[in-house]
Design an enzyme around this catalytic site. Structure first.
Site, mmCIF file in Angstrom:
data_model
loop_
_atom_site.group_PDB
_atom_site.id
_atom_site.type_symbol
_atom_site.label_atom_id
_atom_site.label_comp_id
_atom_site.label_asym_id
_atom_site.label_seq_id
_atom_site.Cartn_x
_atom_site.Cartn_y
_atom_site.Cartn_z
ATOM 1 N N GLU A 1 34.432 1.626 -9.632
ATOM 2 C CA GLU A 1 33.342 2.128 -10.810
ATOM 3 C C GLU A 1 33.583 1.485 -12.258
ATOM 4 O O GLU A 1 33.838 1.825 -13.178
ATOM 5 C CB GLU A 1 33.401 3.558 -10.845
ATOM 6 C CG GLU A 1 33.041 4.349 -9.608
ATOM 7 C CD GLU A 1 33.182 5.745 -10.189
ATOM 8 O OE1 GLU A 1 33.400 6.342 -11.055
ATOM 9 O OE2 GLU A 1 32.633 6.636 -9.336
ATOM 10 N N GLU B 1 32.811 7.488 -1.928
ATOM 11 C CA GLU B 1 33.202 8.600 -2.492
ATOM 12 C C GLU B 1 32.002 9.608 -2.596
ATOM 13 O O GLU B 1 30.838 8.863 -2.628
ATOM 14 C CB GLU B 1 33.615 8.537 -3.936
ATOM 15 C CG GLU B 1 34.994 8.279 -4.385
ATOM 16 C CD GLU B 1 35.398 8.023 -5.704
ATOM 17 O OE1 GLU B 1 34.596 8.853 -6.631
ATOM 18 O OE2 GLU B 1 36.135 7.305 -6.271
HETATM 19 C C1 BG6 Z 1 34.378 9.183 -9.512
HETATM 20 C C2 BG6 Z 1 36.025 8.629 -9.765
HETATM 21 O O1 BG6 Z 1 33.894 8.885 -10.779
HETATM 22 O O2 BG6 Z 1 34.261 10.578 -9.815
HETATM 23 C C3 BG6 Z 1 36.874 9.593 -9.658
HETATM 24 O O3 BG6 Z 1 36.035 7.442 -9.058
HETATM 25 C C4 BG6 Z 1 36.765 10.984 -10.039
HETATM 26 O O4 BG6 Z 1 38.219 8.902 -9.997
HETATM 27 C C5 BG6 Z 1 35.570 11.477 -9.493
HETATM 28 O O5 BG6 Z 1 37.803 11.763 -10.113
HETATM 29 C C6 BG6 Z 1 35.052 13.077 -9.684
HETATM 30 O O6 BG6 Z 1 34.763 12.916 -10.987
HETATM 31 P P1 BG6 Z 1 35.542 14.016 -12.074
HETATM 32 O O7 BG6 Z 1 35.215 13.591 -13.399
HETATM 33 O O8 BG6 Z 1 34.828 15.456 -11.503
HETATM 34 O O9 BG6 Z 1 36.861 13.901 -11.622
#
Ligand code: BG6
Length: 458
Positions: free
Chosen positions: A165, A363
């Site tokens: 990202e 993800e």
């Molecule tokens: C993604 C990242 O943007 O979202 C992760 O690659 C991150 O590192 C995940 O933890 C979830 O977002 P958040 O802010 O709820 O942890």
């Protein structure tokens, strides 16, 4: 029944900073997150900093057993640059031993090893000396670090990724003040974006020299922009939002060149970065062969009601407003819109406009606050998470049936992890973590994921 093709992989993703932890005398240098936590005015949830993780550094053997128990056939993490290389440029042998043992054990257990080189975790010594990716010196150091990783762990890794990202590092670090160094400087933001694309291409170049059996890609978060209406102003606003959120990295990394529309806007605001023809050639010749796509939520966009005043720093939002679409399903535990169909749109975009390059979901997941309230008989009954994943898989499956070259699905995340701004407020894992006792408990979704993986569908 939704059935995926043979060989489709089922995994989870995490990152070094969010899962490894720091142990006494482990040789890990500070990262920008240690600095952010100790010095910044930002208040982390419950005041928990990056040292409180599931400490996979210590627990990886038991955690790999849990990966097997929950049906994982693939796993993605990152290497911590600050753990591997110190401020004098020396390699930390304890880190080498750790990553060798960790990756070897995954491999021995038949789990594909996906390794990313950078997940927002710049070593503090680099941030302080060169202002991070603002300066080209960091690009050179990154390429050297990438080469070191390929040489050290090349035989153990199935797929490499240069960055996770990168647009988040640009926006949060240099426009929105969510990540260190908390600056608001459009010129630097554009320079950092360009330098990261260059660094990624240089890593690909180093990788190709070694003729390893593995593949190399980049992980991009794609937040497709949907216009509020079909009127030309809303449609144009959504196009501009896409240029910044999606095309900014997808184009240079897959096509080897920048979108003309994006360059036009940057020129208009006198924001072109400092670059050379030779660097552009490196970007052109070293595109990725594999993409990881992170998808959580779409962007709902409409034309700007009022243009910012002349002195305001340039932001992508100069040209558009985002809004919450009435009636849309929202993850009430996290506040993000749930729109699984965007995953289909992403797949079609890659298929139609990016040469149908091989990709996977790197993800996708659902963060939930106070998740222990859903615990019954010692297990978190996270049916909402199972539904969330199923709905996304239905869209993904449809796209694959129509020819999308998607090879697997990785959930965010495996064990509840520390998160950049929210610490443990929103839990995402298949495994519940009690960070005080370091005990792990499989959630209902973890057991379900095993069935999903065994049946290659549901
Ligand atoms: C993604 C990242 O943007 O979202 C992760 O690659 C991150 O590192 C995940 O933890 C979830 O977002 P958040 O802010 O709820 O942890």
């Amino acid at each position: 029944m939704i059935k995926f093709k043979d060989g489709f992989f089922w995994g989870s993703s995490t990152s070094a900073e969010q899962s490894e932890g720091r142990l006494e005398n482990d040789g890990k240098m500070l990262t920008v997150w240690d600095k952010f936590f100790s010095d910044s005015p930002y208040k982390f949830h419950d005041n928990i900093g990056p040292e409180t993780t599931s400490t996979i550094y210590k627990h990886f053997k038991e955690d790999i057993k849990l990966l097997k128990q929950t049906g994982h056939t693939a796993y993605r993490t990152s290497i911590s640059w600050a753990r591997l290389i110190d401020d004098k440029g020396n390699i930390n042998q304890k880190a080498v031993t750790f990553y060798n043992s960790y990756f070897s054990l995954l491999k021995e257990n038949g789990i594909k090893v996906f390794v990313n080189l950078y997940h927002f975790d710049t070593p503090l010594y680099i941030q302080e000396k060169y202002n991070g990716f603002v300066q080209k010196e960091t690009v050179k150091l990154y390429a050297k670090y990438a080469k070191t990783c390929f040489e050290l762990f090349g035989d153990l890794v199935d797929s490499w990724f240069t960055f996770n990202e990168p647009i988040v590092s640009v926006e949060c670090g240099y426009l929105l003040q969510y990540h260190y160094p908390l600056e608001v400087d459009s010129k630097k933001a554009v320079q950092v974006a360009y330098n990261i694309a260059l660094a990624s291409a240089l890593a690909v170049k180093e990788f190709k020299k070694l003729n390893l059996k593995s593949k190399i890609g980049i992980i991009l978060n794609i937040t497709p922009s949907y216009p509020r209406s079909n009127n030309e102003f809303d449609v144009k606003a959504a196009h501009i939002a896409d240029l910044f959120a999606t095309n900014s990295f997808l184009d240079p990394c897959v096509k080897g060149e920048y979108s003309k529309d994006l360059v036009e806007i940057l020129k208009k605001h006198d924001l072109l970065p400092s670059y050379t023809e030779e660097e552009l050639k490196i970007i052109k010749e070293n595109t990725v062969s594999f993409l990881g796509i992170n998808y959580y939520q779409p962007l709902r966009v409409c034309a700007k009601a009022n243009l910012p005043n002349d002195n305001a720093p340039f932001m992508p939002t100069y040209y558009y407003d985002s809004y919450v679409m009435p009636g849309r399903r929202i993850n009430k535990y996290r506040g993000w819109e749930i729109y699984p169909h965007a995953l289909y749109d992403i797949a079609k975009n890659i298929q139609n406009n990016y040469g149908n390059i091989e990709w996977f979901v790197a993800e996708n997941g659902m963060g939930v606050e106070d998740e222990s309230r859903f615990k019954k008989d010692g297990i978190i009954q996270d049916d909402y998470r199972i539904d969330f994943i199923k709905q996304h898989l239905v869209e993904l499956h449809k796209a694959i049936e129509e020819g999308s070259n998607c090879k697997g699905y990785m959930h965010w995340t495996f064990i509840d992890c520390w998160s950049w701004l929210n610490a443990y407020k929103n839990r995402y894992g298949f495994i519940e973590l009690d960070y005080n006792t370091q005990k792990r408990y499989i959630k209902k979704s973890g057991y379900w994921f095993k069935e999903l993986s065994d049946n290659n569908g549901f």
